[in-house]
Design an enzyme around this catalytic site. Sequence first.
Site, mmCIF file in Angstrom:
data_model
loop_
_atom_site.group_PDB
_atom_site.id
_atom_site.type_symbol
_atom_site.label_atom_id
_atom_site.label_comp_id
_atom_site.label_asym_id
_atom_site.label_seq_id
_atom_site.Cartn_x
_atom_site.Cartn_y
_atom_site.Cartn_z
ATOM 1 N N ARG A 132 0.807 -1.219 0.000
ATOM 2 C CA ARG A 132 0.000 0.000 0.000
ATOM 3 C C ARG A 132 0.843 1.274 0.000
ATOM 4 O O ARG A 132 0.611 2.190 -0.784
ATOM 5 C CB ARG A 132 -0.880 0.048 1.254
ATOM 6 C CG ARG A 132 -2.178 -0.648 1.143
ATOM 7 C CD ARG A 132 -2.623 -1.086 2.526
ATOM 8 N NE ARG A 132 -1.868 -2.276 2.877
ATOM 9 C CZ ARG A 132 -2.326 -3.496 2.679
ATOM 10 N NH1 ARG A 132 -3.521 -3.684 2.236
ATOM 11 N NH2 ARG A 132 -1.566 -4.540 2.939
ATOM 12 N N LYS B 177 24.917 -5.535 -1.002
ATOM 13 C CA LYS B 177 26.363 -5.720 -1.116
ATOM 14 C C LYS B 177 27.083 -5.122 0.081
ATOM 15 O O LYS B 177 28.299 -5.037 0.104
ATOM 16 C CB LYS B 177 26.883 -5.061 -2.396
ATOM 17 C CG LYS B 177 26.277 -5.621 -3.667
ATOM 18 C CD LYS B 177 26.865 -4.897 -4.877
ATOM 19 C CE LYS B 177 26.155 -5.316 -6.153
ATOM 20 N NZ LYS B 177 26.527 -4.465 -7.288
ATOM 21 N N ARG C 112 11.398 3.921 3.650
ATOM 22 C CA ARG C 112 10.938 2.943 4.648
ATOM 23 C C ARG C 112 12.151 2.114 5.049
ATOM 24 O O ARG C 112 12.917 1.661 4.187
ATOM 25 C CB ARG C 112 9.855 2.047 4.058
ATOM 26 C CG ARG C 112 9.564 0.854 4.942
ATOM 27 C CD ARG C 112 8.324 0.117 4.536
ATOM 28 N NE ARG C 112 7.131 0.846 4.936
ATOM 29 C CZ ARG C 112 5.909 0.295 4.964
ATOM 30 N NH1 ARG C 112 5.737 -0.950 4.617
ATOM 31 N NH2 ARG C 112 4.872 1.016 5.345
HETATM 32 C C1 NCD Z 1 1.902 -1.104 8.316
HETATM 33 C C2 NCD Z 1 3.394 -0.912 8.391
HETATM 34 O O1 NCD Z 1 4.123 -1.286 7.481
HETATM 35 O O2 NCD Z 1 3.796 -0.314 9.380
HETATM 36 N N1 NCD Z 1 1.374 -1.258 7.052
HETATM 37 C C3 NCD Z 1 1.121 -0.141 6.314
HETATM 38 O O3 NCD Z 1 1.961 0.690 6.078
HETATM 39 N N2 NCD Z 1 -0.137 0.002 5.841
HETATM 40 C C4 NCD Z 1 1.370 -2.071 9.294
HETATM 41 C C5 NCD Z 1 1.858 -3.496 9.237
HETATM 42 O O4 NCD Z 1 2.823 -3.826 8.576
HETATM 43 O O5 NCD Z 1 1.226 -4.306 9.926
#
Ligand code: NCD
Length: 328
Positions: A72, A100, A122
């Site tokens: 998502r 690497k 992320r």
């Molecule tokens: C969440 C996350 O990655 O923190 N998902 C998301 O971004 N919609 C929650 C999860 O991984 O359970």
Amino acid sequence: MTASDPASRYPQGSAAFPHANLLGIARLQPWEILFLLDEAEQWVAMNRKAAKHDDRLAGLTLINAFFENSTRTLLSFEIAGKRLGADVVNMHAAQSSVKKGETLIDTAVTLNAMRADAIVIRHASSGAVQLIADKVDCPVLNAGDGSHEHPTQALLDALTIRRRKGDIAALRVTICGDVLHSRVARSNMICLGTLGAEVRVAGPPALLPPGLDALNVAGFTDFDAALDGADVVMMLRLQNERMAGPFIPSAREYAHLYGLDERRLALAAPGALVMHPGPMNRGVEIVSTIADDPERSAITEQVEMGVAVRMACLDVLTRRGRGVEGWA
Ligand code: NCD
């Protein structure tokens, strides 16, 4: 400008959001959150049209650097960037030099040298996104760092709640599940609390984090008790990938004590709204009859709001770089 005009609720120009990055909800003022939510509304409207395009980020390069899996969040940042006209590039850590052994700082310096205009990150480590933000010249948006924060998720959740339930300050919100490992829960506790909601969390004792008092959040190990009078019920996934060792006896027992089913939902306020950030473990934290019922569940609406909120964040954070009047 009238009192009902959203713009009258916060300062004008860059004073409405005087931040170079979006690393978390912590330290955002209530009006800064409301500003981003109000900005997102125009994109909800545009995204419902047949032609969904605006050129304001034309010529800018957005890099989505994801060191952890995502469906998502990655897809919606990509769609958000494209709908605003940016050139969007996705870096998957699995196919990058991270494998690497390249350090995070070297990766940051590399992304910076490519002259990105915004970077979305992320990462599995709490604080990694801040580290990168300190090394690059463009705005950085946190798409989830470890168990720390996931600010755009909290914003899209707040937008969903506001559209369905009205003033967030008047609501009781119960968040249930693996609160300890959930950056979604953490950002939501801060965001909803900042906007004046009464926030409760419920879960097994081992999955409730310390420091709830400081966030003005009440912790419950009895989910039934936590549901009393809840206007919003937000369910969380068991984040097994973040657990060092067993935190719960079994998924079956967990579902029995902390799963949302018809009997439990009846304990919440009439018309309570059910939410889940996804991905869901159906039959563990939530039964499908509730998750798939659009009257009670806002789960797909959360995904829709995610695109609009990310468009708003990308637009607002790049205003200074684009020399937008009042932001330069
Ligand atoms: C969440 C996350 O990655 O923190 N998902 C998301 O971004 N919609 C929650 C999860 O991984 O359970």
